[in-house]
Design an enzyme around this catalytic site. Structure first.
Site, PDB file in Angstrom:
ATOM      1  CG  HIS A 107       2.007   6.676  -0.006  1.00  0.00           C
ATOM      2  ND1 HIS A 107       1.600   6.070  -1.168  1.00  0.00           N
ATOM      3  CD2 HIS A 107       3.351   6.760  -0.078  1.00  0.00           C
ATOM      4  CE1 HIS A 107       2.649   5.781  -1.907  1.00  0.00           C
ATOM      5  NE2 HIS A 107       3.728   6.192  -1.271  1.00  0.00           N
ATOM      6  CE  LYS A 147     -11.660  -0.633   0.849  1.00  0.00           C
ATOM      7  NZ  LYS A 147     -10.867  -0.011  -0.212  1.00  0.00           N
ATOM      8  NE  ARG A 148      -3.767  -3.601   7.978  1.00  0.00           N
ATOM      9  CZ  ARG A 148      -2.526  -3.637   8.447  1.00  0.00           C
ATOM     10  NH1 ARG A 148      -1.531  -4.045   7.667  1.00  0.00           N
ATOM     11  NH2 ARG A 148      -2.250  -3.296   9.683  1.00  0.00           N
TER      12      ARG A 148
HETATM   13  C1  26Q Z   1       5.195   4.160   9.710  1.00  0.00           C
HETATM   14  C2  26Q Z   1       5.965   4.259  10.857  1.00  0.00           C
HETATM   15  C3  26Q Z   1       5.876   3.294  11.854  1.00  0.00           C
HETATM   16  C4  26Q Z   1       5.032   2.210  11.666  1.00  0.00           C
HETATM   17  C5  26Q Z   1       4.272   2.116  10.526  1.00  0.00           C
HETATM   18  C6  26Q Z   1       4.344   3.097   9.548  1.00  0.00           C
HETATM   19  C7  26Q Z   1       3.508   3.000   8.330  1.00  0.00           C
HETATM   20  C8  26Q Z   1       3.484   1.824   7.608  1.00  0.00           C
HETATM   21  C9  26Q Z   1       2.697   1.715   6.481  1.00  0.00           C
HETATM   22  C10 26Q Z   1       2.732   4.060   7.898  1.00  0.00           C
HETATM   23  C11 26Q Z   1       1.946   3.941   6.773  1.00  0.00           C
HETATM   24  C12 26Q Z   1       1.927   2.769   6.054  1.00  0.00           C
HETATM   25  C13 26Q Z   1       1.121   2.555   4.860  1.00  0.00           C
HETATM   26  C14 26Q Z   1       0.357   3.461   4.283  1.00  0.00           C
HETATM   27  C15 26Q Z   1      -0.441   3.132   3.098  1.00  0.00           C
HETATM   28  O1  26Q Z   1      -0.513   1.986   2.681  1.00  0.00           O
HETATM   29  N1  26Q Z   1      -1.078   4.128   2.486  1.00  0.00           N
HETATM   30  C16 26Q Z   1      -1.882   3.870   1.295  1.00  0.00           C
HETATM   31  O2  26Q Z   1      -1.052   4.061   0.160  1.00  0.00           O
HETATM   32  C17 26Q Z   1      -1.724   3.670  -1.023  1.00  0.00           C
HETATM   33  C18 26Q Z   1      -0.730   3.780  -2.167  1.00  0.00           C
HETATM   34  O3  26Q Z   1      -0.491   5.120  -2.466  1.00  0.00           O
HETATM   35  C19 26Q Z   1      -2.957   4.491  -1.246  1.00  0.00           C
HETATM   36  O4  26Q Z   1      -3.639   3.984  -2.364  1.00  0.00           O
HETATM   37  C20 26Q Z   1      -3.871   4.440  -0.016  1.00  0.00           C
HETATM   38  O5  26Q Z   1      -4.941   5.344  -0.186  1.00  0.00           O
HETATM   39  C21 26Q Z   1      -3.078   4.794   1.231  1.00  0.00           C
HETATM   40  O6  26Q Z   1      -3.885   4.617   2.385  1.00  0.00           O
END
Ligand code: 26Q
Length: 805
Positions: free
Chosen positions: A362, A542-543
């Protein structure tokens, strides 16, 4: 009074009287209140139980059918499920909205208040977690035999509030009340180990964990459309093997007595609020292993009980999807189970595991790619660390790989590489993102395994994101094209000719207006803010992330403020700029951006010249429920990330589907949205991903862009001089310096193009009839972005599983 429990089958619609009795029954016997004493929450619980009863029959039938027919099962492992509220969704799904409203109101209870009394299940940060929730809905709707697996966090994503414009966080507490949808499964428990050492025993390596925690399953039924099928979401909660120590208790040391359960239960206590990696946190690694190991143990137990005792046949019956690398420890864990417990040779275990596992990436952001130090991994999961090394050398033997390809490098385990090597298929989430995966982070691995990476562009569930959240538009659609679109969203195509029908355009615009009024009422009630429903509702939700460039939006807002002040008599298209989103608590720059939005907003909103021209609104604590209110009310959707950085986006799809026009860069799924709706009905601007890469290569310097754009130069000077922060003029010195000297996200490079695109928006708004036509065409052409389409793609290209419908 009749007090029979209500067990109804959705195929035989309950009548209002039966529903009334069921609610009263649950109020009395499940909640323990009578009609006189019941408070709103009691009513909500009683209604929820009555509705939940209706999904039990389809749930059992699905289980029976899957037992009998043995279709391939899909197990979706995700650290996050951002579900939101469930009651209204379930009621709408079963087609009971009018009846439930009637029955509830007959009890003299406010139906809308009852629905909004439910706390959001916020077990996710943003896109990735919400995608998992949309996939659950779609897997049940298309009839795939699927299980979601995740963590039952006691505390979901924090509650955001603003104190003097700064974000503050408070713990979220959704489980303070009973969660009425779930079933605890105390009999479904697995012992999960951590630490300890590995010994050789009768020729086998055996892990002796030092510490163990119980994973207890909690099941929530996930009904598909009209209850034709229902899957299960199984969330794991951590529990101590020994709840409490009597000896310290007897001494009066109550803290020490409770220590074992406090420690063990910490594992599922709270969702990490960071949507990139919070690097190296031991508890995070434990969470990842905890839910992955429990899920695999559950999968294997069921396979051995119902399918076969030959574990090498696992891939015939089970497809496991890893939602990002968070559950990537599944690869060594499955190998461990196959080698250490089922005594398979390593090479065979490697192949068996790899044929079950699939990995979705992602993000390409380097800081978001998970890495764990080998020290930490070796300490928490010593056997897995050994196996990871063995996987690495085995892979080196299988393919002639360049020295650059290794999972363990510089004392770190690279989880993306581990997941790639352990997966039969690896997918990106939009066409551009998948291409960039091949060209950048997985370049070398892609060259070795050219068939492995495929694309599955994201989608969103039309049940929650159109049918349920937009009753005004739903009604119009039903009248003109029927209801088939709810499960076959491409049918929205038949709206396209209606875009040329003036009467239809009016009706479409009236639905939008109704949604804008609903939002306006909400903002008035909750914030005391009055917004003009005649203005463009321009929404960025969004975030908060630098790459998503809320900064670009707010800088352009300030530039517009300057322009209006200079020429207040000009024909300005009135705008309400609405922001929503949370910053990770440790992300300092993101928190500054929030404060800047609030500071500029306060200045703009206090300026009498801006009346009926420009307004900034930033309601705190954006979540799924707020999205359901904002998205149907949007005229303009801001999707303005630095090209190449947003993997896909899914809010972009929800907004366009609800008839908002997009202003956006050629990034993620925006590109595919632009292709679907056509360039005439979208506002595309800015550098492409290639141009961004080239500009960086050439030594990008923001100063030249700032100098060439007096509007931006002026705004930066104002911010640096404290115009928006007179109480602390130095507040944004760092932020402005960074934009002037570094600007990694190319705000300056895209500013002029963005400004001009916004003026095209103004011009388009002036011809409202043409705008409405574009809005209709947006909805008409968004059918492909249903998560049903996405899930059918995964089923066909990745899982080799057959949907029942
Ligand atoms: C990992 C390890 C430790 C702490 C946090 C994390 C972590 C948590 C959440 C890393 C990444 C995320 C989330 C990522 C995310 O939401 N990505 C989004 O995914 C969507 C679905 O595919 C896409 O539409 C977005 O573009 C993308 O940013």
């Amino acid at each position: 009074m009749q007090t029979e429990p209500l067990i109804l089958h959705p195929q035989s619609q309950p009548d209002a009287e039966a529903l009334r009795r069921a609610i009263e029954y649950h109020l009395r016997y499940t909640i323990g209140k009578n009609v006189k004493a019941a408070k709103l929450t009691d009513w909500r619980m009683a209604v929820t139980r009555a509705i939940r009863d209706l999904v039990i029959a389809p749930w059992f039938e699905t289980t029976e059918r899957v037992r009998a027919e043995r279709p391939k099962r899909v197990c979706y492992l995700s650290m996050e499920f951002l579900i939101g509220r469930l009651l209204e969704d379930a009621i709408d799904n079963l087609g009971l909205d009018e009846m439930v409203r009637e029955v509830v109101e007959a009890f003299d209870v406010d139906y809308n208040a009852l629905l909004t009394d439910e706390p959001d299940a916020a077990l996710g940060n943003g896109g990735l977690g919400r995608l998992a929730a949309c996939f659950l809905d779609s897997m049940s709707t298309v009839g795939l035999a699927a299980h979601g697996y995740g963590i039952r966090y006691n505390h979901g994503l924090f509650r955001q509030s603003f104190e003097d414009g700064w974000q503050t966080e408070e713990a979220e507490d959704w489980l303070r009340q009973v969660h009425p949808w779930e079933f605890e499964r105390p009999e479904t428990q697995y012992r999960i180990g951590f630490g300890g050492d590995v010994r050789k025993e009768d020729g086998h390596r055996q892990w002796r964990p030092e510490e163990t925690v119980l994973a207890v399953g909690y099941d929530t039924p996930v009904p598909g459309w009209r209850g034709r099928w229902a899957n299960t979401l199984r969330l794991w909660s951590a529990k101590a093997e020994r709840e409490f120590d009597l000896e310290p208790f007897n001494r009066g040391d109550y803290m020490a007595a409770a220590a074992p359960s406090v420690l063990a239960e910490t594992v599922s206590r709270v969702l990490y609020p960071d949507d990139t990696t919070e690097q190296g946190k031991e508890l995070r690694l434990k969470q990842e292993y905890f839910f992955t190991a429990a899920s695999l143990a559950d999968i294997l137990r069921r396979f051995l009980a119902h399918h076969d005792t030959d574990v090498t046949r696992l891939p015939e019956f089970i497809a496991i999807q890893l939602n990002d690398t968070h559950p990537a420890i599944a690869f060594p864990e499955l190998i461990r189970l196959l080698v250490d417990v089922h005594e398979l040779p390593f090479a065979s275990a490697f192949e068996t595991a790899r044929n079950c596992l699939h990995y979705t990436n992602h993000t390409l952001l380097p800081e978001a790619l998970e890495r764990w130090s080998t020290d930490l991994m070796g300490r928490v999961l010593p056997r897995h660390m050994e196996l990871i090394d063995q996987i690495d050398s085995h892979h080196a033997k299988l393919v002639k790989r360049p020295a650059s390809v290794k999972i363990v490098d510089h004392g770190e385990v690279r989880m993306g590489d581990l997941a790639f090597i352990g997966a039969r298929r690896v997918n990106g989430v939009s066409a551009l993102h998948t291409e960039l995966m091949k060209q950048t982070v997985f370049k070398d691995l892609h060259a070795l395994h050219p068939e492995r990476i495929i694309n599955q562009t994201n989608g969103v569930t039309p049940r929650r994101w159109l049918y349920n959240c937009n009753p005004a538009l739903r009604g119009l659609l039903e009248e003109r094209i029927g209801k088939g679109w709810v499960t076959d969203l491409e049918q929205l195509q038949s709206l396209a000719p209606l875009a040329d029908d003036g009467d239809f355009r009016q009706r479409f615009a009236a639905a939008k207006r109704e949604n804008k009024l609903r939002l306006a009422g909400h903002l008035e009630r909750t914030l005391g803010v009055t917004v003009d429903p005649e203005a463009i509702f321009d929404i960025q939700i969004k975030r908060i992330h630098e790459y998503k460039r809320q900064l670009l939006n707010i800088l352009e807002t300030a530039a517009q403020w300057n322009a209006i002040r200079r020429d207040p008599g000009a024909d300005w298209a009135p705008r309400v700029k609405i922001f929503g989103g949370k910053a990770a608590p440790g992300y300092v720059m993101a928190k500054q951006i929030i404060k800047l939005i609030n500071d500029i907003g306060a200045t703009v909103n206090a300026d009498p010249l801006m009346e009926e021209r420009l307004q900034v609104v930033y309601p705190p604590n954006y979540n799924v429920s707020m999205a359901e209110l904002l998205i149907p009310a949007a005229d303009l959707s801001e999707q303005i990330s630095t090209a190449g950085m947003e993997a896909s986006g899914t809010g972009n799809m929800k907004l366009a589907m609800n008839g908002a026009l997009t202003i956006g860069t050629l990034d993620g799924a925006n590109i595919e949205i632009a292709e679907a709706v056509g360039r005439d009905d979208i506002f595309i601007f800015g550098l492409t991903a290639e141009e961004v890469a080239a500009a960086r290569e050439a030594g990008y310097d923001p100063a030249a862009h700032i100098e060439a754009e007096p509007r931006l130069a002026e705004v930066l000077e104002q911010i640096a001089a404290g115009v928006f922060s007179p109480d602390d003029p130095q507040r944004y010195t760092g932020l402005v310096d960074n934009l002037r000297q570094n600007d990694w996200f190319m705000v300056a490079a895209d500013f002029t193009a963005y400004w001009e695109a916004q003026r095209r928006v103004d011009a388009a708004w002036r011809d409202r009839d043409a705008w409405n036509r574009s809005a209709v065409l947006n909805t008409a052409h968004m059918g492909w972005f249903s998560s049903d389409r996405t899930i059918r793609g995964y089923a066909r290209d990745i899982w080799q599983a057959e949907p029942a419908f």
